[in-house]
Each structure stands twice: as C-alpha cells, then as structure tokens.
Design a protein around this motif. Structure first.
Motif, PDB file in Angstrom:
ATOM      1  N   LEU A  69      -6.487  -9.968  -4.876  1.00  0.00           N
ATOM      2  CA  LEU A  69      -6.326  -8.581  -5.340  1.00  0.00           C
ATOM      3  C   LEU A  69      -5.270  -7.801  -4.548  1.00  0.00           C
ATOM      4  O   LEU A  69      -5.248  -6.574  -4.597  1.00  0.00           O
ATOM      5  N   ARG A  70      -4.394  -8.492  -3.846  1.00  0.00           N
ATOM      6  CA  ARG A  70      -3.355  -7.806  -3.059  1.00  0.00           C
ATOM      7  C   ARG A  70      -2.327  -7.100  -3.927  1.00  0.00           C
ATOM      8  O   ARG A  70      -1.596  -6.247  -3.444  1.00  0.00           O
ATOM      9  N   TRP A  71      -2.247  -7.457  -5.171  1.00  0.00           N
ATOM     10  CA  TRP A  71      -1.276  -6.889  -6.089  1.00  0.00           C
ATOM     11  C   TRP A  71      -1.678  -5.483  -6.547  1.00  0.00           C
ATOM     12  O   TRP A  71      -0.870  -4.769  -7.132  1.00  0.00           O
ATOM     13  N   ILE A  72      -2.902  -5.079  -6.280  1.00  0.00           N
ATOM     14  CA  ILE A  72      -3.358  -3.736  -6.664  1.00  0.00           C
ATOM     15  C   ILE A  72      -2.781  -2.737  -5.670  1.00  0.00           C
ATOM     16  O   ILE A  72      -2.992  -2.840  -4.469  1.00  0.00           O
TER      17      ILE A  72
ATOM     18  N   ILE B 117      -6.705 -11.563   4.405  1.00  0.00           N
ATOM     19  CA  ILE B 117      -7.730 -12.603   4.466  1.00  0.00           C
ATOM     20  C   ILE B 117      -7.985 -13.092   3.040  1.00  0.00           C
ATOM     21  O   ILE B 117      -8.370 -12.318   2.171  1.00  0.00           O
ATOM     22  N   ASP B 118      -7.763 -14.367   2.810  1.00  0.00           N
ATOM     23  CA  ASP B 118      -7.960 -14.935   1.478  1.00  0.00           C
ATOM     24  C   ASP B 118      -9.441 -15.054   1.138  1.00  0.00           C
ATOM     25  O   ASP B 118     -10.278 -15.227   2.035  1.00  0.00           O
TER      26      ASP B 118
ATOM     27  N   THR C   1      -6.138  -0.534 -15.626  1.00  0.00           N
ATOM     28  CA  THR C   1      -6.817  -1.472 -16.527  1.00  0.00           C
ATOM     29  C   THR C   1      -6.668  -2.898 -15.992  1.00  0.00           C
ATOM     30  O   THR C   1      -7.633  -3.677 -15.977  1.00  0.00           O
ATOM     31  N   ALA C   2      -5.471  -3.240 -15.524  1.00  0.00           N
ATOM     32  CA  ALA C   2      -5.250  -4.564 -14.938  1.00  0.00           C
ATOM     33  C   ALA C   2      -6.086  -4.737 -13.674  1.00  0.00           C
ATOM     34  O   ALA C   2      -6.655  -5.815 -13.439  1.00  0.00           O
ATOM     35  N   ALA C   3      -6.172  -3.687 -12.844  1.00  0.00           N
ATOM     36  CA  ALA C   3      -6.985  -3.760 -11.627  1.00  0.00           C
ATOM     37  C   ALA C   3      -8.449  -4.004 -11.977  1.00  0.00           C
ATOM     38  O   ALA C   3      -9.106  -4.858 -11.363  1.00  0.00           O
TER      39      ALA C   3
ATOM     40  N   MET D   7       0.841  -1.180   0.000  1.00  0.00           N
ATOM     41  CA  MET D   7       0.000   0.000   0.000  1.00  0.00           C
ATOM     42  C   MET D   7       0.875   1.229   0.000  1.00  0.00           C
ATOM     43  O   MET D   7       1.775   1.354   0.808  1.00  0.00           O
ATOM     44  N   SER D   8       0.592   2.103  -0.867  1.00  0.00           N
ATOM     45  CA  SER D   8       1.332   3.350  -0.946  1.00  0.00           C
ATOM     46  C   SER D   8       0.786   4.317   0.093  1.00  0.00           C
ATOM     47  O   SER D   8      -0.390   4.325   0.394  1.00  0.00           O
ATOM     48  N   ASP D   9       1.636   5.113   0.642  1.00  0.00           N
ATOM     49  CA  ASP D   9       1.221   6.137   1.596  1.00  0.00           C
ATOM     50  C   ASP D   9       1.780   7.481   1.154  1.00  0.00           C
ATOM     51  O   ASP D   9       1.975   8.376   1.938  1.00  0.00           O
ATOM     52  N   SER D  10       2.049   7.591  -0.132  1.00  0.00           N
ATOM     53  CA  SER D  10       2.643   8.813  -0.656  1.00  0.00           C
ATOM     54  C   SER D  10       1.620   9.937  -0.692  1.00  0.00           C
ATOM     55  O   SER D  10       0.424   9.714  -0.744  1.00  0.00           O
ATOM     56  N   THR D  11       2.114  11.144  -0.662  1.00  0.00           N
ATOM     57  CA  THR D  11       1.246  12.298  -0.751  1.00  0.00           C
ATOM     58  C   THR D  11       0.701  12.391  -2.171  1.00  0.00           C
ATOM     59  O   THR D  11       1.445  12.344  -3.132  1.00  0.00           O
ATOM     60  N   GLN D  12      -0.597  12.516  -2.263  1.00  0.00           N
ATOM     61  CA  GLN D  12      -1.242  12.581  -3.560  1.00  0.00           C
ATOM     62  C   GLN D  12      -1.006  13.949  -4.181  1.00  0.00           C
ATOM     63  O   GLN D  12      -1.380  14.961  -3.615  1.00  0.00           O
TER      64      GLN D  12
END
Length: 187
Positions: free
Chosen positions: A84-87, A108-109, A67-69, A1-6
């Motif tokens: 979907l953890r790769w998103i 959680i799977d 698009t992949a997501a 998960m990114s936590d970067s400033t948008q």
C-alpha cells in the motif's frame, strides 16, 4: 507522503472489508486518516472524525485515487498482499520524528516485522525505541502506515492502540502470513 498544507475540506467514507467496516478520510486525492473497525458503524465514523472536532467532516463519494486506495485496502485485508505504499498520504501537522518513524514503518513489507529498536536504529536514534512506540501509538493512518508490523524486542505483541488491541494486531499479521502468526503449532 505529501506534507502539503491542507486547504481542501476533509471528507470521509465507510467501507466494508474482510475484517469489518473501515473508514477513510481524505482531501483531494490524499488520505489523511484511516480507521480499522470499531464495535459499530457509529463508533467507527466517530473515531475517524474525532480529530476534526468542531468542523463537520461530511461523508462523501471518493474520487479515483481514493477509490483505488479503498480497493487496495479491501484486497489486502482479503489476503492479496499489497504494501500500500502507492497510496498518497498527507501528514501535515504530524511531528517530524513521527513522520520519520512512519516512513521507516511503511518500508516494512507484508509478512515481515521490525522491532521498535530496529526502527530507532534505522532512524539513527538508538535508544529511542520508546519514542518510536509512542509515535506509532499516535499513527493516524494504521494499516497504510503498518504499525502492526512493529513488535517488541522479544517479538511479543505488547499494546496496540487500534480497536481490538493486540487481537487486531495479531489478526492483521495472520492475514499477511507473517511467520509465527496464525500458523498451527506442531508442539
């Protein structure tokens, strides 16, 4: 998960799935919001853009990562289970406790569940099941952060803030072939 400033403009798109019209909002290659189907296209779009009130959230064409997501979400909702953890997600501005809850929830799977208390225990915060529930009730990225996989201690479906309430939660658990959901009862 990114936590970067948008810093990039948030863009949204509507897309069809096996359960109806969903919406996704992103900046760059990072998802910032996801919306399960509302009663109408207008309501779905309004719900996904609500947090950005005062700033226009244009509809746009997603790049390769989004698009992949979208493809992954469509496939998952059609029954090809993917955690979907790769998103990549941007949870900038989300309280730290909520981010911690979401991180545990993402582990959680499909086809599995935890209780609110289980998540509290995993966070090292026993007794905070209610706070876990409040965090999940404010989840800006349902399905990708699978709050529907979190149940009450008695394994009952109590409250679900997404459109359709507990009916939607039950349907998602059924799609994921979670034991006890969508199976015919023998007795």
């Amino acid at each position: 998960m990114s936590d970067s400033t948008q810093t990039e403009t948030v863009v949204s798109a509507l897309f069809d799935t096996a359960i109806g019209l969903c919406a996704i909002a992103w900046h760059g290659a990072v998802v910032v919001r996801f919306q399960l189907p509302e009663a109408s296209e207008e309501q779905t779009l309004a719900r996904i853009t609500r947090p950005f009130a005062g700033t226009a959230v244009p509809e746009g064409e997603p790049g390769p990562a989004i698009t992949a997501a979208i493809s992954g979400i469509r496939a998952h909702l059609a029954g090809a289970l993917d955690p979907l953890r790769w998103i990549d997600l941007d949870l900038h501005g989300v309280p730290e406790f909520h981010r911690a809850v979401y991180a545990v929830t993402r582990e959680i799977d499909p086809g599995r569940t935890l209780s609110y208390g289980d998540i509290a225990e995993r966070l090292g915060a026993p007794g905070s099941a209610q706070a876990v529930g409040q965090a999940l009730g404010r989840n800006p990225i349902p399905l990708i952060v699978p709050c529907h996989r979190v149940l009450a201690a008695d394994h009952a479906l109590h409250g679900f803030s997404a459109p359709g309430g507990i009916g939607t939660k039950a349907r998602l658990l059924e799609i994921e072939r979670t034991p006890g959901f969508g199976e015919p009862m023998l007795f």
